[in-house]
Design a protein around this motif. Structure first.
Motif, PDB file in Angstrom:
ATOM      1  N   ILE A  19      -4.933 -19.638   2.573  1.00 29.21           N
ATOM      2  CA  ILE A  19      -4.764 -18.246   2.152  1.00 29.21           C
ATOM      3  C   ILE A  19      -5.310 -17.308   3.224  1.00 29.21           C
ATOM      4  CG2 ILE A  19      -5.532 -16.503   0.489  1.00 29.21           C
ATOM      5  CD1 ILE A  19      -5.458 -18.681  -1.662  1.00 29.21           C
ATOM      6  N   SER A  20      -6.492 -17.629   3.749  1.00 23.51           N
ATOM      7  CA  SER A  20      -7.110 -16.781   4.773  1.00 23.51           C
ATOM      8  C   SER A  20      -6.242 -16.710   6.026  1.00 23.51           C
ATOM      9  CB  SER A  20      -8.498 -17.314   5.137  1.00 23.51           C
ATOM     10  OG  SER A  20      -9.348 -17.319   4.008  1.00 23.51           O
ATOM     11  N   ILE A  21      -5.678 -17.842   6.412  1.00 23.50           N
ATOM     12  CA  ILE A  21      -4.810 -17.866   7.588  1.00 23.50           C
ATOM     13  C   ILE A  21      -3.569 -17.012   7.351  1.00 23.50           C
ATOM     14  CG2 ILE A  21      -3.308 -19.349   8.987  1.00 23.50           C
ATOM     15  CD1 ILE A  21      -5.405 -21.557   8.662  1.00 23.50           C
ATOM     16  N   ASP A  22      -2.980 -17.123   6.176  1.00 25.02           N
ATOM     17  CA  ASP A  22      -1.792 -16.322   5.857  1.00 25.02           C
ATOM     18  C   ASP A  22      -2.122 -14.831   5.871  1.00 25.02           C
ATOM     19  OD1 ASP A  22      -0.307 -18.605   5.548  1.00 25.02           O
ATOM     20  OD2 ASP A  22      -0.440 -18.651   3.366  1.00 25.02           O
ATOM     21  N   ILE A  23      -3.283 -14.470   5.303  1.00 25.09           N
ATOM     22  CA  ILE A  23      -3.695 -13.063   5.293  1.00 25.09           C
ATOM     23  C   ILE A  23      -3.899 -12.573   6.722  1.00 25.09           C
ATOM     24  CG2 ILE A  23      -5.557 -11.468   4.668  1.00 25.09           C
ATOM     25  CD1 ILE A  23      -5.985 -13.128   2.132  1.00 25.09           C
ATOM     26  N   ALA A  24      -4.591 -13.381   7.525  1.00 25.36           N
ATOM     27  CA  ALA A  24      -4.840 -12.995   8.911  1.00 25.36           C
ATOM     28  C   ALA A  24      -3.530 -12.836   9.677  1.00 25.36           C
ATOM     29  CB  ALA A  24      -5.728 -14.030   9.585  1.00 25.36           C
ATOM     30  N   GLU A  25      -2.556 -13.692   9.387  1.00 23.45           N
ATOM     31  CA  GLU A  25      -1.254 -13.584  10.048  1.00 23.45           C
ATOM     32  C   GLU A  25      -0.581 -12.266   9.688  1.00 23.45           C
ATOM     33  OE1 GLU A  25       1.484 -16.630   9.017  1.00 23.45           O
ATOM     34  OE2 GLU A  25       2.849 -16.177  10.667  1.00 23.45           O
ATOM     35  N   GLY A  26      -0.641 -11.906   8.395  1.00 21.94           N
ATOM     36  CA  GLY A  26      -0.064 -10.636   7.967  1.00 21.94           C
ATOM     37  C   GLY A  26      -0.762  -9.452   8.627  1.00 21.94           C
ATOM     38  N   LEU A  27      -2.098  -9.520   8.698  1.00 23.63           N
ATOM     39  CA  LEU A  27      -2.861  -8.448   9.338  1.00 23.63           C
ATOM     40  C   LEU A  27      -2.511  -8.349  10.822  1.00 23.63           C
ATOM     41  CD1 LEU A  27      -6.401  -8.912   7.741  1.00 23.63           C
ATOM     42  CD2 LEU A  27      -4.675  -7.195   7.161  1.00 23.63           C
ATOM     43  N   CYS A  28      -2.340  -9.499  11.454  1.00 25.57           N
ATOM     44  CA  CYS A  28      -2.015  -9.507  12.883  1.00 25.57           C
ATOM     45  C   CYS A  28      -0.696  -8.796  13.134  1.00 25.57           C
ATOM     46  CB  CYS A  28      -1.969 -10.943  13.390  1.00 25.57           C
ATOM     47  SG  CYS A  28      -1.805 -11.098  15.183  1.00 25.57           S
ATOM     48  N   VAL A  29       0.282  -9.027  12.267  1.00 24.58           N
ATOM     49  CA  VAL A  29       1.578  -8.353  12.401  1.00 24.58           C
ATOM     50  C   VAL A  29       1.410  -6.842  12.266  1.00 24.58           C
ATOM     51  CG1 VAL A  29       3.842  -8.035  11.342  1.00 24.58           C
ATOM     52  CG2 VAL A  29       2.900 -10.332  11.604  1.00 24.58           C
ATOM     53  N   MET A  30       0.600  -6.433  11.294  1.00 28.15           N
ATOM     54  CA  MET A  30       0.384  -4.998  11.072  1.00 28.15           C
ATOM     55  C   MET A  30      -0.404  -4.377  12.223  1.00 28.15           C
ATOM     56  SD  MET A  30      -0.587  -4.940   7.000  1.00 28.15           S
ATOM     57  CE  MET A  30      -0.541  -3.135   6.924  1.00 28.15           C
ATOM     58  N   HIS A  36       4.669   0.659  15.347  1.00 24.95           N
ATOM     59  CA  HIS A  36       3.899   1.295  14.281  1.00 24.95           C
ATOM     60  C   HIS A  36       2.678   0.458  13.899  1.00 24.95           C
ATOM     61  CE1 HIS A  36       7.124   4.160  13.868  1.00 24.95           C
ATOM     62  NE2 HIS A  36       7.988   3.228  13.505  1.00 24.95           N
ATOM     63  N   PRO A  37       1.720   0.283  14.793  1.00 26.51           N
ATOM     64  CA  PRO A  37       0.519  -0.482  14.421  1.00 26.51           C
ATOM     65  C   PRO A  37      -0.278   0.264  13.359  1.00 26.51           C
ATOM     66  CG  PRO A  37       0.194   0.609  16.531  1.00 26.51           C
ATOM     67  CD  PRO A  37       1.638   0.803  16.169  1.00 26.51           C
ATOM     68  N   MET A  38      -0.766  -0.475  12.394  1.00 23.41           N
ATOM     69  CA  MET A  38      -1.538   0.155  11.334  1.00 23.41           C
ATOM     70  C   MET A  38      -2.440  -0.864  10.660  1.00 23.41           C
ATOM     71  SD  MET A  38       1.345   0.612   8.337  1.00 23.41           S
ATOM     72  CE  MET A  38       0.164   1.436   7.287  1.00 23.41           C
ATOM     73  N   ALA A  39      -3.402  -0.359   9.911  1.00 27.83           N
ATOM     74  CA  ALA A  39      -4.288  -1.214   9.129  1.00 27.83           C
ATOM     75  C   ALA A  39      -3.795  -1.254   7.691  1.00 27.83           C
ATOM     76  CB  ALA A  39      -5.715  -0.679   9.184  1.00 27.83           C
ATOM     77  N   HIS A  40      -4.190  -2.295   6.972  1.00 28.37           N
ATOM     78  CA  HIS A  40      -3.828  -2.373   5.563  1.00 28.37           C
ATOM     79  C   HIS A  40      -4.615  -1.334   4.776  1.00 28.37           C
ATOM     80  CE1 HIS A  40      -3.708  -3.822   1.417  1.00 28.37           C
ATOM     81  NE2 HIS A  40      -2.622  -4.527   1.756  1.00 28.37           N
ATOM     82  N   GLY A  41      -5.926  -1.332   4.951  1.00 33.40           N
ATOM     83  CA  GLY A  41      -6.762  -0.294   4.363  1.00 33.40           C
ATOM     84  C   GLY A  41      -7.224  -0.523   2.946  1.00 33.40           C
ATOM     85  N   ASP A  42      -6.640  -1.494   2.254  1.00 35.52           N
ATOM     86  CA  ASP A  42      -7.040  -1.732   0.864  1.00 35.52           C
ATOM     87  C   ASP A  42      -6.910  -3.217   0.540  1.00 35.52           C
ATOM     88  OD1 ASP A  42      -7.969  -1.085  -1.671  1.00 35.52           O
ATOM     89  OD2 ASP A  42      -5.972  -0.571  -2.443  1.00 35.52           O
ATOM     90  N   LEU A  43      -7.455  -4.039   1.406  1.00 32.94           N
ATOM     91  CA  LEU A  43      -7.326  -5.480   1.239  1.00 32.94           C
ATOM     92  C   LEU A  43      -8.310  -5.980   0.183  1.00 32.94           C
ATOM     93  CD1 LEU A  43      -5.842  -7.950   2.339  1.00 32.94           C
ATOM     94  CD2 LEU A  43      -7.662  -8.205   4.029  1.00 32.94           C
ATOM     95  N   PRO A  94      -8.300  -1.780  11.650  1.00 34.67           N
ATOM     96  CA  PRO A  94      -8.170  -3.233  11.759  1.00 34.67           C
ATOM     97  C   PRO A  94      -9.504  -3.946  11.546  1.00 34.67           C
ATOM     98  CG  PRO A  94      -6.834  -2.190  13.434  1.00 34.67           C
ATOM     99  CD  PRO A  94      -7.615  -1.084  12.770  1.00 34.67           C
ATOM    100  N   ALA A  95     -10.580  -3.382  12.058  1.00 31.23           N
ATOM    101  CA  ALA A  95     -11.899  -4.009  11.896  1.00 31.23           C
ATOM    102  C   ALA A  95     -12.335  -4.009  10.437  1.00 31.23           C
ATOM    103  CB  ALA A  95     -12.936  -3.282  12.750  1.00 31.23           C
ATOM    104  N   SER A  96     -12.008  -2.950   9.704  1.00 30.68           N
ATOM    105  CA  SER A  96     -12.386  -2.923   8.282  1.00 30.68           C
ATOM    106  C   SER A  96     -11.555  -3.917   7.481  1.00 30.68           C
ATOM    107  CB  SER A  96     -12.231  -1.506   7.709  1.00 30.68           C
ATOM    108  OG  SER A  96     -10.875  -1.106   7.647  1.00 30.68           O
ATOM    109  N   ASP A  97     -10.320  -4.181   7.925  1.00 33.89           N
ATOM    110  CA  ASP A  97      -9.507  -5.218   7.272  1.00 33.89           C
ATOM    111  C   ASP A  97     -10.148  -6.594   7.451  1.00 33.89           C
ATOM    112  OD1 ASP A  97      -7.579  -3.477   6.336  1.00 33.89           O
ATOM    113  OD2 ASP A  97      -6.193  -3.819   7.999  1.00 33.89           O
ATOM    114  N   ILE A  98     -10.692  -6.847   8.650  1.00 29.27           N
ATOM    115  CA  ILE A  98     -11.348  -8.125   8.919  1.00 29.27           C
ATOM    116  C   ILE A  98     -12.574  -8.280   8.020  1.00 29.27           C
ATOM    117  CG2 ILE A  98     -12.562  -9.495  10.655  1.00 29.27           C
ATOM    118  CD1 ILE A  98      -9.540  -9.345  11.053  1.00 29.27           C
ATOM    119  N   TRP A  99     -13.331  -7.205   7.831  1.00 26.13           N
ATOM    120  CA  TRP A  99     -14.480  -7.239   6.918  1.00 26.13           C
ATOM    121  C   TRP A  99     -14.021  -7.606   5.510  1.00 26.13           C
ATOM    122  CZ3 TRP A  99     -19.832  -6.333   6.793  1.00 26.13           C
ATOM    123  CH2 TRP A  99     -20.369  -6.114   5.527  1.00 26.13           C
ATOM    124  N   SER A 100     -12.975  -6.941   5.038  1.00 28.38           N
ATOM    125  CA  SER A 100     -12.460  -7.206   3.689  1.00 28.38           C
ATOM    126  C   SER A 100     -12.040  -8.661   3.550  1.00 28.38           C
ATOM    127  CB  SER A 100     -11.273  -6.288   3.386  1.00 28.38           C
ATOM    128  OG  SER A 100     -11.656  -4.921   3.444  1.00 28.38           O
TER     129      SER A 100
END
Length: 250
Positions: A19-30, A36-43, A94-100
């Motif tokens: 699950i963590s790898i899949d999430i990280a992959e999705g974040l990497c794409v974003m 249009h690079p962006m953060a998720h912001g509400d992970l 992006p850094a706050s997404d990694i924290w989440s």
């Protein structure tokens, strides 16, 4: 993901890592999108959907504009990073997404929330004063090491989503003795055996065909020899006829 919690089940380590790898992959794409690079912001777990085979997909409300940071401001939650609790920076990065992701990973591998509190003020205080020494030392070292990196209070010290793949950081949590690692080893050994058997089978076929190939090669050589002999005979005949012709004229 909350289905596991509703059943009072601890997510198996292999599933948590996947699950963590899949999430990280999705974040990497974003985070690294070319236009249009962006953060998720509400992970958080509510925004992670699982397929039947436990692969994760990110969900989020779409925003009207895309920037290098998330344009969506959300209420503080137990998955908010320390810097997001600062009034001067409420937007996700992006850094706050990694924290989440780190907070979610802690919940998955321990079965308990790192910052859950009965009051919002206590939760915010706990996040703001968090130190990685608070991560339980009873966790396996490989897992604790990953959590320490993801939950670094300094956002600049956290790994990027790209680095998570480059360094295979998340996969290190499995260690060499986990069921998933053993299963992969068994699969690799099985594939290696199949390849070895196939090579041996091909070798036997070549050896079986070797006699035929050698005979065909000899036949070809004999034919070539006969043809060269015929050509020499023709040349000799032509030379003899030419010599006789000149003698006749003289």
């Amino acid at each position: 993901m909350l289905d596991f919690e509703s059943r009072n089940e601890l997510i198996p380590l292999e599933v948590a890592v996947q699950i963590s790898i899949d999430i990280a992959e999705g974040l990497c794409v974003m985070h690294t999108h070319t236009t249009h690079p962006m953060a998720h912001g509400d992970l958080k777990p509510e925004n992670v959907l699982l397929t039947d085979d436990d692969h994760a997909m990110l969900s989020a409300k779409a925003t009207e504009s895309y920037t290098s940071h998330s344009t969506k401001e959300v209420q503080p939650s137990e998955y908010s990073s320390p810097e997001r609790l600062d009034d001067t920076d409420q937007k996700g990065t992006p850094a706050s997404d990694i924290w989440s992701l780190g907070v979610m990973l802690h919940w998955m591998v321990t079965g308990r929330s790192l910052f859950e509190s009965e009051s919002l003020s206590n939760m915010i205080r706990a996040i703001s004063k968090f130190n990685t020494s608070e991560i339980s030392t009873s966790l396996p070292p490989a897992i604790r090491d990953v959590l320490v990196r993801l939950l670094d209070p300094n956002p600049d010290s956290r790994p990027t989503s790209t680095e998570l793949f480059k360094d295979r950081l998340l996969e290190r949590m499995l260690g060499p003795e986990t069921p998933l690692s053993k299963m992969k080893d068994q699969q690799i050994q099985l594939l290696e055996k199949k390849v070895a058997d196939l090579i041996e089978e091909k070798r036997d076929e070549r050896e079986a065909d070797g006699g035929v190939e050698k005979k065909a090669h000899k036949d070809t050589q004999a034919t070539s020899h006969d043809r060269r002999a015929d050509i020499r005979s023709i040349h000799e005949t032509e030379e003899l006829s030419l010599a006789q012709f000149h003698r006749g004229k003289s």
